[in-house]
Design an enzyme around this catalytic site. Sequence first.
Site, mmCIF file in Angstrom:
data_model
loop_
_atom_site.group_PDB
_atom_site.id
_atom_site.type_symbol
_atom_site.label_atom_id
_atom_site.label_comp_id
_atom_site.label_asym_id
_atom_site.label_seq_id
_atom_site.Cartn_x
_atom_site.Cartn_y
_atom_site.Cartn_z
ATOM 1 N N MET A 32 0.846 -1.203 0.000
ATOM 2 C CA MET A 32 0.000 0.000 0.000
ATOM 3 C C MET A 32 0.878 1.248 0.000
ATOM 4 O O MET A 32 0.390 2.352 0.299
ATOM 5 C CB MET A 32 -0.938 -0.011 1.208
ATOM 6 C CG MET A 32 -1.899 -1.201 1.168
ATOM 7 S SD MET A 32 -3.441 -0.887 2.041
ATOM 8 C CE MET A 32 -2.844 -0.649 3.693
ATOM 9 N N LEU A 35 6.696 3.183 1.404
ATOM 10 C CA LEU A 35 7.593 2.033 1.493
ATOM 11 C C LEU A 35 8.711 2.250 2.514
ATOM 12 O O LEU A 35 9.242 3.340 2.659
ATOM 13 C CB LEU A 35 8.184 1.731 0.114
ATOM 14 C CG LEU A 35 7.144 1.417 -0.974
ATOM 15 C CD1 LEU A 35 7.828 1.144 -2.306
ATOM 16 C CD2 LEU A 35 6.255 0.236 -0.584
ATOM 17 N N GLY A 38 10.958 -2.811 5.542
ATOM 18 C CA GLY A 38 10.206 -4.075 5.573
ATOM 19 C C GLY A 38 9.764 -4.449 4.160
ATOM 20 O O GLY A 38 9.975 -5.582 3.692
ATOM 21 N N HIS A 39 9.179 -3.469 3.462
ATOM 22 C CA HIS A 39 8.834 -3.695 2.045
ATOM 23 C C HIS A 39 10.115 -4.000 1.261
ATOM 24 O O HIS A 39 10.114 -4.828 0.348
ATOM 25 C CB HIS A 39 8.184 -2.451 1.436
ATOM 26 C CG HIS A 39 6.922 -2.006 2.109
ATOM 27 N ND1 HIS A 39 6.842 -0.859 2.846
ATOM 28 C CD2 HIS A 39 5.679 -2.553 2.129
ATOM 29 C CE1 HIS A 39 5.602 -0.699 3.291
ATOM 30 N NE2 HIS A 39 4.878 -1.717 2.881
ATOM 31 N N GLY A 149 4.729 -10.340 3.905
ATOM 32 C CA GLY A 149 5.522 -10.255 5.133
ATOM 33 C C GLY A 149 4.906 -11.041 6.283
ATOM 34 O O GLY A 149 3.694 -11.009 6.498
ATOM 35 N N LYS A 151 5.143 -10.210 9.183
ATOM 36 C CA LYS A 151 4.580 -9.178 10.070
ATOM 37 C C LYS A 151 3.052 -9.263 10.093
ATOM 38 O O LYS A 151 2.428 -9.052 11.125
ATOM 39 C CB LYS A 151 5.045 -7.817 9.545
ATOM 40 C CG LYS A 151 4.158 -6.636 9.799
ATOM 41 C CD LYS A 151 4.558 -5.937 11.049
ATOM 42 C CE LYS A 151 3.802 -4.692 11.383
ATOM 43 N NZ LYS A 151 2.613 -4.378 10.663
ATOM 44 N N SER A 188 4.199 1.211 7.988
ATOM 45 C CA SER A 188 3.910 2.559 7.464
ATOM 46 C C SER A 188 3.183 3.376 8.530
ATOM 47 O O SER A 188 3.275 4.598 8.560
ATOM 48 C CB SER A 188 3.045 2.473 6.206
ATOM 49 O OG SER A 188 3.658 1.619 5.266
HETATM 50 P P1 AMP Z 1 1.516 -2.881 3.515
HETATM 51 O O1 AMP Z 1 2.058 -1.851 2.577
HETATM 52 O O2 AMP Z 1 1.573 -2.465 4.951
HETATM 53 O O3 AMP Z 1 0.185 -3.431 3.087
HETATM 54 O O4 AMP Z 1 2.523 -4.096 3.421
HETATM 55 C C1 AMP Z 1 2.851 -4.696 2.194
HETATM 56 C C2 AMP Z 1 3.598 -5.972 2.473
HETATM 57 O O5 AMP Z 1 4.791 -5.672 3.222
HETATM 58 C C3 AMP Z 1 2.787 -6.971 3.314
HETATM 59 O O6 AMP Z 1 2.993 -8.274 2.820
HETATM 60 C C4 AMP Z 1 3.384 -6.792 4.689
HETATM 61 O O7 AMP Z 1 3.277 -7.936 5.497
HETATM 62 C C5 AMP Z 1 4.849 -6.494 4.358
HETATM 63 N N1 AMP Z 1 5.485 -5.800 5.486
HETATM 64 C C6 AMP Z 1 5.042 -4.689 6.134
HETATM 65 N N2 AMP Z 1 5.864 -4.387 7.162
HETATM 66 C C7 AMP Z 1 6.842 -5.324 7.171
HETATM 67 C C8 AMP Z 1 7.983 -5.568 8.003
HETATM 68 N N3 AMP Z 1 8.281 -4.790 9.035
HETATM 69 N N4 AMP Z 1 8.776 -6.621 7.708
HETATM 70 C C9 AMP Z 1 8.474 -7.440 6.649
HETATM 71 N N5 AMP Z 1 7.418 -7.267 5.840
HETATM 72 C C10 AMP Z 1 6.608 -6.230 6.096
#
Ligand code: AMP
Length: 294
Positions: A32, A35, A38-39, A149, A151, A188
């Site tokens: 989303m 970035l 983690g991303h 992730g 997470k 984020s």
């Molecule tokens: P989001 O943008 O928050 O929807 O996350 C996109 C992807 O990044 C999802 O698969 C999350 O699980 C992964 N993600 C978010 N934060 C982390 C993190 N700290 N470590 C590893 N992957 C992450």
Amino acid sequence: MKVQVVQSIEELRRTLAPIRSAGRSIGLVPTMGALHAGHGRLIETARRESGCVVVSIFVNPIQFDRSDDYSRYPRALPSDLEFCTALSVDIVFAPPAEEMYPAAQCAFVEVNEISDHLCGPFRPGHFRGVGTVVLKLLNIVQPGRAYFGEKDAQQVAVIRRLVKDLNVAVDIVEVPTVREADGLALSSRNAYLTAEERRIAPTLHRALQAAGILISSGVTCAAEIKKKALLVFDAHPEVRVEYLEIVNPADMQPVEQIVGPVRVAGAVWIGKTRLIDNLLCIPSCARPVQAASG
Ligand code: AMP
């Protein structure tokens, strides 16, 4: 070279067609945006394993259970594109909401059971929105592998089950959580925290670790472990615990007695910010016996 940005589904399909026919593997990293490292870990993993890396950046309106959370969610496309360029991403797919949802959506994906606990009851419709958008992205990109992730472990479990039950031809790759030095999982949403809130935010990870230590030391009663782990929050009454649960890692159902690997997962509110985290914990009874040396 600057990353290629594609906003329409038709253009993305046109761009990917020759890549697919040339036999290059396609890796998809759904995000989303806003970035962070983690991303970055997901993208680096995809980069190592794929001929062509597609990162989607889409704040998916149908997975937000509160409209203020959706409107407030950080959006940072220009810096995200620099981030993706630095990590040698081939294509960023950043569709506007009208491209993904040109009319009222009538078809949705529900993954029962796995969505029933942890975040499910607290975020009505969330996993239905996640499952629906992920299936749309998998159908649009048709990657060989898609990266998620740890997470968001319940999300990964939902997606694994969706892919299995609906026979989607993709390998789901789970990437370990990236943390700050003090244990806070990168998110984020961490950007919302004030300096004081940021200072106490690692309490969630510390509580999960406390549970992990008890599990490793042979305590098997989940209720006892939860009770002791929750004591960690006593020092910070400003942290409001939404849930702290011990679940089976495969189906995300709560366990009462720990006889194998479990996931300890929690969600807390600090001020107006909701944070989630989890740890995979292996009890000593489930660890492989070390071969005696000499
Ligand atoms: P989001 O943008 O928050 O929807 O996350 C996109 C992807 O990044 C999802 O698969 C999350 O699980 C992964 N993600 C978010 N934060 C982390 C993190 N700290 N470590 C590893 N992957 C992450």
